[in-house]
Write a protein that holds these residues in place. Structure first.
Motif, mmCIF file in Angstrom:
data_model
loop_
_atom_site.group_PDB
_atom_site.id
_atom_site.type_symbol
_atom_site.label_atom_id
_atom_site.label_comp_id
_atom_site.label_asym_id
_atom_site.label_seq_id
_atom_site.Cartn_x
_atom_site.Cartn_y
_atom_site.Cartn_z
ATOM 1 N N GLU A 273 35.844 -72.415 6.794
ATOM 2 C CA GLU A 273 34.743 -73.317 7.109
ATOM 3 C C GLU A 273 33.400 -72.723 6.695
ATOM 4 O O GLU A 273 32.488 -73.462 6.294
ATOM 5 C CB GLU A 273 34.765 -73.654 8.598
ATOM 6 N N TYR A 274 33.275 -71.416 6.776
ATOM 7 C CA TYR A 274 32.042 -70.753 6.347
ATOM 8 C C TYR A 274 31.813 -70.985 4.851
ATOM 9 O O TYR A 274 30.723 -71.375 4.423
ATOM 10 C CB TYR A 274 32.137 -69.256 6.650
ATOM 11 N N LYS A 275 32.863 -70.769 4.051
ATOM 12 C CA LYS A 275 32.736 -70.947 2.612
ATOM 13 C C LYS A 275 32.488 -72.405 2.254
ATOM 14 O O LYS A 275 31.683 -72.711 1.364
ATOM 15 C CB LYS A 275 33.991 -70.437 1.902
ATOM 16 N N ARG A 276 33.145 -73.324 2.963
ATOM 17 C CA ARG A 276 32.951 -74.745 2.689
ATOM 18 C C ARG A 276 31.514 -75.165 3.016
ATOM 19 O O ARG A 276 30.906 -75.956 2.288
ATOM 20 C CB ARG A 276 33.933 -75.564 3.519
ATOM 21 N N TYR A 277 30.942 -74.625 4.087
ATOM 22 C CA TYR A 277 29.607 -75.022 4.534
ATOM 23 C C TYR A 277 28.509 -74.410 3.666
ATOM 24 O O TYR A 277 27.574 -75.093 3.249
ATOM 25 C CB TYR A 277 29.412 -74.607 5.996
ATOM 26 N N PHE A 278 28.622 -73.105 3.379
ATOM 27 C CA PHE A 278 27.557 -72.418 2.659
ATOM 28 C C PHE A 278 27.779 -72.325 1.145
ATOM 29 O O PHE A 278 26.864 -72.010 0.395
ATOM 30 C CB PHE A 278 27.361 -71.003 3.216
ATOM 31 N N GLY A 279 29.018 -72.554 0.722
ATOM 32 C CA GLY A 279 29.299 -72.464 -0.716
ATOM 33 C C GLY A 279 29.617 -71.071 -1.181
ATOM 34 O O GLY A 279 29.784 -70.834 -2.390
ATOM 35 N N HIS A 280 29.699 -70.109 -0.289
ATOM 36 C CA HIS A 280 30.092 -68.746 -0.610
ATOM 37 C C HIS A 280 30.714 -68.108 0.630
ATOM 38 O O HIS A 280 30.646 -68.670 1.717
ATOM 39 C CB HIS A 280 28.898 -67.920 -1.119
ATOM 40 N N THR A 281 31.288 -66.926 0.481
ATOM 41 C CA THR A 281 32.024 -66.313 1.589
ATOM 42 C C THR A 281 31.089 -65.557 2.541
ATOM 43 O O THR A 281 29.971 -65.178 2.168
ATOM 44 C CB THR A 281 33.085 -65.328 1.065
#
Length: 286
Positions: A273-281
């Motif tokens: 969910e972090y990567k999906r929200y911010f576009g990076h890990t």
């Protein structure tokens, strides 16, 4: 039209080492300034007005995106977790933000009611407006008070009233009136937002929260999405990720500690969910 306001704002921001959110002598007024493009700036935007003076920006709320540029403003009716990208055109991005004083705004609304003023229809779709010459002059007056601190106790309420007057009599006046009065469903959704901000790390049942604020579950979902652009569960998720991002970037917690601190039980789910929200890990932010 913006030249005087730009000059006053830049004179303060360039005398301060802090870029982006710089406080002023007025507690509700902040100057945001950067000399370079900034991508994926994560923040909890408080209820208030943001007026762009130089450059442009893109704001993401949930899955929705909208853009605005110098000479335009947005009024945030409730506190929202947002992701912003700033474009510093010709070397500067600059905006000023005034957080709302709702009791003072209600005084203006009461006076307008006594004058039988007809507010513009409330609209959840009109987000971006062009600033009027009158509103620019009201903000210029507000900015002068940051340089004349001895005038603030007496003149600040008058300056804010002028800003609220021009906002309420403009095209977003009907929407602001609903939020300021916080009657009916608007008041209930405001209470739900406040609860979620204070309990974002706790599991919750939307049906329970709807019952707590006196709404049906379907009505709660519809009204919440109308005011915020996202569902209650997505709002909570965005708050969690916003806080986790802050903890990771500050170095106060590692990735797993941040995930569990904001309420996640699964590190793999948090990472997705972090990567999906911010576009990076999260590791890239760490």
């Amino acid at each position: 039209m913006l030249a005087t306001l730009i000059r006053r704002a830049l004179s303060q921001s360039r005398s301060n080492e802090v870029e982006l959110g710089m406080p002023t002598a007025i507690p509700e007024l902040f100057i945001f300034h950067t000399t370079e493009d900034r991508h994926i700036v994560n923040q909890l935007q408080q209820s208030g007005i943001c007026l762009i003076l130089q450059g442009s920006k893109e704001v993401k709320v949930g899955n929705q995106r909208y853009q605005y540029q110098a000479g335009e403003f947005v009024c945030y009716t409730v506190d929202l977790p947002i992701i912003t990208q700033y474009q510093a055109n010709n070397g500067d991005y600059l905006d000023i933000r005034l957080f709302f004083d709702l009791p003072l705004m209600r005084e203006i609304i009461d006076e307008l009611h006594r004058q039988n003023f007809k507010f513009s229809p409330a609209s959840k779709h009109k987000l971006v407006s062009t600033v009027s010459p009158e509103l620019i002059r009201a903000f210029e007056w507000l900015m002068t008070l940051t340089e004349r601190k001895q005038d603030i106790p007496v003149m600040l309420p008058i300056a804010k009233k002028a800003i609220y007057y021009y906002l309420l009599t403009g095209e977003q006046g009907g929407t602001l009136r609903e939020i300021a009065l916080q009657y009916g469903n608007g008041q209930r959704i405001a209470k739900a937002v406040e609860w979620l901000k204070n309990h974002y790390s706790e599991p919750f049942d939307p049906a329970w929260l709807a019952m707590e604020i006196g709404m049906s579950t379907s009505g709660f979902y519809a009204q919440f999405r109308q005011m915020t652009g996202i569902s209650p569960l997505q709002y909570q998720k965005n708050l969690r990720l916003t806080q986790a991002n802050s903890l990771i970037k500050s170095g106060s917690k590692n990735i797993s500690e941040a995930a569990f601190a904001v309420g996640y039980d699964s590190l793999s789910q948090f990472s997705r969910e972090y990567k999906r929200y911010f576009g990076h890990t999260a590791r890239q932010d760490l």
